[in-house]
Write a protein that holds these residues in place. Structure first.
Motif, PDB file in Angstrom:
ATOM      1  N   MET A  91      -9.873 -22.622  15.821  1.00  0.00           N
ATOM      2  CA  MET A  91      -9.860 -21.709  16.936  1.00  0.00           C
ATOM      3  C   MET A  91     -11.291 -21.326  17.286  1.00  0.00           C
ATOM      4  N   LYS A  92     -11.516 -21.105  18.553  1.00  0.00           N
ATOM      5  CA  LYS A  92     -12.842 -20.685  18.985  1.00  0.00           C
ATOM      6  C   LYS A  92     -12.837 -19.192  19.301  1.00  0.00           C
ATOM      7  N   PHE A  93     -13.949 -18.545  18.923  1.00  0.00           N
ATOM      8  CA  PHE A  93     -14.123 -17.114  19.132  1.00  0.00           C
ATOM      9  C   PHE A  93     -15.509 -16.862  19.703  1.00  0.00           C
ATOM     10  N   LEU A  94     -15.575 -15.983  20.692  1.00  0.00           N
ATOM     11  CA  LEU A  94     -16.844 -15.546  21.233  1.00  0.00           C
ATOM     12  C   LEU A  94     -17.181 -14.211  20.574  1.00  0.00           C
ATOM     13  N   CYS A 129     -13.909 -21.407  14.151  1.00  0.00           N
ATOM     14  CA  CYS A 129     -13.528 -21.149  12.763  1.00  0.00           C
ATOM     15  C   CYS A 129     -12.011 -21.013  12.668  1.00  0.00           C
ATOM     16  N   GLU A 130     -11.514 -20.936  11.460  1.00  0.00           N
ATOM     17  CA  GLU A 130     -10.073 -21.042  11.225  1.00  0.00           C
ATOM     18  C   GLU A 130      -9.237 -19.864  11.711  1.00  0.00           C
ATOM     19  N   SER A 131      -9.854 -18.667  11.805  1.00  0.00           N
ATOM     20  CA  SER A 131      -9.028 -17.503  12.132  1.00  0.00           C
ATOM     21  C   SER A 131      -9.899 -16.337  12.597  1.00  0.00           C
ATOM     22  N   MET A 132      -9.254 -15.354  13.181  1.00  0.00           N
ATOM     23  CA  MET A 132      -9.930 -14.114  13.550  1.00  0.00           C
ATOM     24  C   MET A 132     -10.504 -13.452  12.304  1.00  0.00           C
ATOM     25  N   GLU A 133      -9.774 -13.512  11.211  1.00  0.00           N
ATOM     26  CA  GLU A 133     -10.237 -12.898   9.965  1.00  0.00           C
ATOM     27  C   GLU A 133     -11.563 -13.508   9.523  1.00  0.00           C
ATOM     28  N   ARG A 134     -11.686 -14.843   9.674  1.00  0.00           N
ATOM     29  CA  ARG A 134     -12.934 -15.508   9.300  1.00  0.00           C
ATOM     30  C   ARG A 134     -14.060 -15.058  10.230  1.00  0.00           C
ATOM     31  N   ALA A 135     -13.785 -14.934  11.531  1.00  0.00           N
ATOM     32  CA  ALA A 135     -14.805 -14.466  12.465  1.00  0.00           C
ATOM     33  C   ALA A 135     -15.262 -13.054  12.092  1.00  0.00           C
ATOM     34  N   VAL A 136     -14.319 -12.201  11.708  1.00  0.00           N
ATOM     35  CA  VAL A 136     -14.658 -10.833  11.292  1.00  0.00           C
ATOM     36  C   VAL A 136     -15.540 -10.864  10.042  1.00  0.00           C
ATOM     37  N   GLU A 137     -15.286 -11.786   9.133  1.00  0.00           N
ATOM     38  CA  GLU A 137     -16.105 -11.911   7.915  1.00  0.00           C
ATOM     39  C   GLU A 137     -17.558 -12.249   8.241  1.00  0.00           C
ATOM     40  N   GLU A 160     -18.234  -7.406  19.388  1.00  0.00           N
ATOM     41  CA  GLU A 160     -16.865  -7.678  19.840  1.00  0.00           C
ATOM     42  C   GLU A 160     -16.543  -9.142  19.565  1.00  0.00           C
ATOM     43  N   ILE A 161     -15.341  -9.398  19.087  1.00  0.00           N
ATOM     44  CA  ILE A 161     -14.883 -10.769  18.873  1.00  0.00           C
ATOM     45  C   ILE A 161     -13.721 -11.015  19.821  1.00  0.00           C
TER      46      ILE A 161
END
Length: 122
Positions: free
Chosen positions: A1-4, A89-97, A111-112
Motif C-alpha cells: 500500500m502507498k501512503f503519503l 509499505c505493508e500497512s498504516m501501522e508500518r507508516a505510523v512506525e 499526517e499520513i
C-alpha cells in the motif's frame, strides 16, 4: 500500500529550527539522510522532498474554463506543508512506525494519508 506522509511546519516549529545550533541542524539533516537511506534499502521509499517556502507558491483556480493564479501563501491556518514522503509499505501501522524517525516530527504535525489506486476504479 502507498501512503503519503505530510510534514507540516508552523511558526513555533520554525522557531525551534531557528533556535538550533549549526551542529544540531547538521545532525537533523543527517537524520533525514539516514532515514531516506534506510527506507530506500527496505524498498519502502518511493520519493521524499522538502518544499520551498509557501511564499514561493501559486494557487490556481479554474474559472469559466480559464486558469486564474494568485501568489501564496494562502492558508488561513498556521500550519504549512513543509515536505513529504511517499511510502510503499505493508500497512498504516508500518507508516505510523516510521514517523518518529522523521527529525521534525517531535515539533511538527505529521499526517499520513493512504493513496487511492485510481486504476482500480476503472
Amino acid at each position: 500500500m502507498k501512503f503519503l506522509v505530510l510534514i507540516y511546519g508552523n511558526p513555533e516549529s520554525r522557531k525551534v529550527w531557528d533556535g538550533l545550533s549549526e551542529e544540531q541542524k547538521k545532525e537533523s539533516m543527517v537524520g533525514y539522510t539516514e532515514l531516506n537511506n534506510a527506507l530506500a534499502a527496505s524498498g519502502e521509499l518511493v520519493v521524499s522532498h522538502s518544499l520551498d517556502d509557501p511564499a514561493a507558491t501559486k494557487q490556481v483556480r479554474i474559472r469559466d474554463g480559464q486558469p486564474m493564479t494568485t501568489d501564496g501563501p494562502f492558508a488561513e491556518v498556521k500550519e504549512q506543508l513543509a515536505g513529504f514522503y511517499l511510502l510503499d509499505c505493508e500497512s498504516m501501522e508500518r507508516a505510523v512506525e516510521i514517523v518518529p524517525r522523521i527529525p521534525e516530527a517531535p515539533f511538527s504535525i505529521v499526517e499520513i494519508r493512504p493513496i487511492r489506486d485510481l486504476n482500480s476504479l476503472t
